[in-house]
Write an enzyme that holds these catalytic residues in place. Structure first.
Site, mmCIF file in Angstrom:
data_model
loop_
_atom_site.group_PDB
_atom_site.id
_atom_site.type_symbol
_atom_site.label_atom_id
_atom_site.label_comp_id
_atom_site.label_asym_id
_atom_site.label_seq_id
_atom_site.Cartn_x
_atom_site.Cartn_y
_atom_site.Cartn_z
ATOM 1 N N ARG A 208 0.821 -1.223 0.000
ATOM 2 C CA ARG A 208 0.000 0.000 0.000
ATOM 3 C C ARG A 208 0.846 1.261 0.000
ATOM 4 N NH1 ARG A 208 -3.157 -0.062 4.668
ATOM 5 N NH2 ARG A 208 -1.756 1.490 5.498
ATOM 6 N N TYR B 93 -10.834 21.968 -14.057
ATOM 7 C CA TYR B 93 -11.546 20.698 -14.185
ATOM 8 C C TYR B 93 -12.769 20.702 -13.263
ATOM 9 C CZ TYR B 93 -12.368 15.694 -14.254
ATOM 10 O OH TYR B 93 -12.934 14.462 -14.383
ATOM 11 N N ASP C 237 -2.202 22.063 -12.329
ATOM 12 C CA ASP C 237 -2.789 20.935 -13.060
ATOM 13 C C ASP C 237 -2.364 21.114 -14.514
ATOM 14 O OD1 ASP C 237 -4.340 19.176 -14.530
ATOM 15 O OD2 ASP C 237 -6.138 19.436 -13.288
ATOM 16 N N LYS D 243 -5.227 10.687 -18.973
ATOM 17 C CA LYS D 243 -5.322 11.430 -20.223
ATOM 18 C C LYS D 243 -4.107 11.137 -21.105
ATOM 19 C CE LYS D 243 -9.057 12.681 -18.188
ATOM 20 N NZ LYS D 243 -9.146 13.874 -17.340
#
Ligand SMILES: *Cc1c(COP(=O)(O)O)cnc(C)c1O
Length: 401
Positions: free
Chosen positions: A67, A120, A193, A218
Site C-alpha cells: 500500500r 476541471y 494541473d 489522459k
C-alpha cells in the site's frame, strides 16, 4: 500557419539525470533500466503485496507492504519525475482526482486557497463541497488575470494557489512563472494541473511551481484504458512528505498493472504528443475559417488571448485540446456532436482516438462553459479525416437548424 513556439533555453529538452541524453530518449527506454537477473529490457511487473522481513526485523529491500509502495509503481514514477524534472520525485495515485485531493488534504484547517475559475469541473465541485468540511477557505479567480490573482491572495493566510493551464474547457493560459512569484511572495505554494499541457509541452516546476499534477488517465497513458493520477514535487519538504503520508494512509496508490500500462505508454508519449498537438493546431486553423464555427479556442492560434504566454511557457506545440463555439447556440452544438462519425462522442481526453463532447451539459449550472461549445480532444488519426468528419457534421447540423 502560426510560428512554432520557441524552446526556453539550450538545455530545455535535456534530462538532469543524464545531461547528454534528451528526456525523449530516456522516456523511450523507460530510463534504460535493465532487469539484472535476465537482462530483460522491460522491467518485470511486481504484484506481490508483501515482502520477506530480515531475521533482525528489518526490510533490507526497502519494501514491506504494497500500500505505501510498489516497485512497478516506482519505475513509472521515476520516468514521470524525469519528465517533469522533479527533484522530490513523483507519486502515482489511483486517479487524477485522488492525486489532486491529496494536495488539498495536506492543508491545515484555516488555510486559504486561491484556485482558477476555469478548471476541471469535478475538482471544482469537490473543492466547493469539501472546503467547508475540512476547514479551509477558497477564492476562485480568473488566474490568467495576474492582477486579479494578486488581489485574491490573503497574505499570511493563503497557503496554496492552484492553477490549471491550459484550463479546461476554455483553454485559457495562466502565466506559471508569474503565478509562482505571486504565490511565493505571499508565502504560498503553487500547484499546477498540467494535464492538458503534458510534460512534453510545459514543465511547470522549471517555471517555479512547487507541485505539478496530471490526470495520467489522459495523454500520459493515452490509450483510454487506465485511470491514474500523478503529482511531481520540486522539493521534498514537509508538505510533500505529508502528501506521501496521505497516500500511504488513505491507500490512494495506483495498482501495479495500471502502473505497468502507464509506463508502456510513456515510452511513446513524445510521439503521441507531437502528432496530437500538430493535429490540434491544424484543426484549429482550418476550423477558424469554417462558416458554422463562431470561435475556436486554442492557445496555438496567434489571435488567442493566451498565445503570447503560451509561446513562452509551452514548447514543441500547444497541446491536443481545443474547443469550438458553433453557430446555432446549444441546439447547433448538440446537433453537430450527434452527427460525427469518426470522432467519438465521449468524455475524457488525451487518447489516441479523437473525442468530442458537449461540455456544458456535463458540467451543469454554474459552469463557465458556454452552451454552444464543443470540446475536442485530438487523437492520432489523419487530420484531413478528422476535419472532414467535423465539417460534414457542422454542415448537416446547420441544414436542419
Ligand atoms: C480528467 C482530469 C482530471 C481528473 O482526473 P481523473 O483521472 O479523471 O480522476 C483533473 N484535471 C484535468 C484537467 C482533467 O482533465
Amino acid at each position: 500557419m502560426s510560428q512554432p513556439n520557441a524552446p526556453q533555453g539550450p538545455s530545455d529538452s535535456r534530462s538532469d539525470a543524464a545531461p547528454d541524453v534528451t528526456r525523449r530518449s530516456l522516456a523511450a527506454q523507460a530510463l534504460g533500466r535493465i532487469e539484472p537477473e535476465t537482462r530483460a529490457v522491460v522491467m518485470p511487473l511486481h504484484v506481490s503485496t508483501t515482502f520477506i522481513r530480515d531475521p533482525d526485523h528489518g526490510y533490507s529491500s526497502g519494501y514491506c507492504y504494497a500500500r505505501p509502495d510498489n516497485a512497478t509503481v516506482r519505475e513509472a514514477e521515476a520516468v514521470l519525475a524525469m519528465l517533469e524534472g522533479a527533484a522530490a520525485g513523483a507519486l502515482l495515485f489511483g486517479s487524477g482526482m485522488a492525486a489532486a485531493t491529496a494536495v488539498f488534504g495536506a492543508l491545515e484547517p484555516g488555510d486559504h486557497v486561491v484556485a482558477g475559475t476555469v478548471m476541471y469541473w469535478a475538482l471544482k465541485r469537490w473543492l466547493r463541497e469539501e472546503a467547508p468540511r475540512r476547514g479551509f477557505t477558497l477564492t476562485f479567480v480568473e488566474t490568467d488575470d495576474l492582477d486579479a490573482l494578486r488581489a485574491a491572495i490573503k497574505p499570511g493566510r493563503t497557503k496554496l494557489v492552484w492553477i490549471e493551464t491550459p484550463g479546461n474547457p476554455l483553454w485559457t493560459v495562466t502565466d506559471i512563472a508569474a503565478a509562482a512569484e505571486i504565490a511565493h511572495r505571499a508565502g504560498a505554494r503553487l500547484a499546477v494541473d498540467s494535464t492538458a499541457a503534458s510534460p512534453v509541452h510545459t514543465r511547470p516546476l522549471e517555471l517555479g511551481a512547487d507541485i505539478v499534477m496530471h490526470s495520467a488517465t489522459k495523454i500520459l497513458n493515452g490509450h483510454s484504458d487506465v485511470v491514474a493520477g500523478v503529482l511531481a514535487g520540486a522539493q521534498a519538504d514537509t508538505f510533500w512528505e505529508r502528501i506521501r503520508s496521505i497516500r500511504a494512509g488513505s491507500g490512494g496508490i495506483l495498482g501495479p498493472f495500471e502502473a505497468y500500462l502507464l509506463m508502456r505508454s510513456l515510452r511513446t508519449l513524445h510521439l503521441r504528443a507531437a502528432a496530437q498537438s500538430a493535429g490540434a493546431l491544424r484543426l484549429a486553423e482550418r476550423l477558424s475559417g469554417h462558416p458554422h464555427v463562431t470561435r475556436v479556442l486554442y492557445p496555438g492560434l496567434p489571435d488567442d488571448p493566451g498565445h503570447a504566454v503560451a509561446r513562452r511557457q509551452m514548447r514543441d506545440g500547444f497541446g491536443f485540446m481545443l474547443s469550438i463555439r458553433v453557430a446555432g447556440a446549444e441546439a447547433g452544438a448538440i446537433a453537430t456532436a450527434a452527427r460525427v462519425r469518426l470522432w467519438k462522442r465521449a468524455t475524457s481526453l488525451g487518447g489516441v482516438e479523437s473525442l468530442i463532447e458537449h461540455r456544458a451539459s456535463v458540467e451543469g449550472p454554474g459552469s463557465p462553459c458556454p452552451t454552444d461549445l464543443l470540446r475536442l480532444s485530438t487523437g492520432i488519426e489523419d487530420t484531413d479525416d478528422l476535419y472532414g468528419d467535423l465539417d460534414q457534421a457542422l454542415r448537416a447540423a446547420h441544414a436542419v437548424a
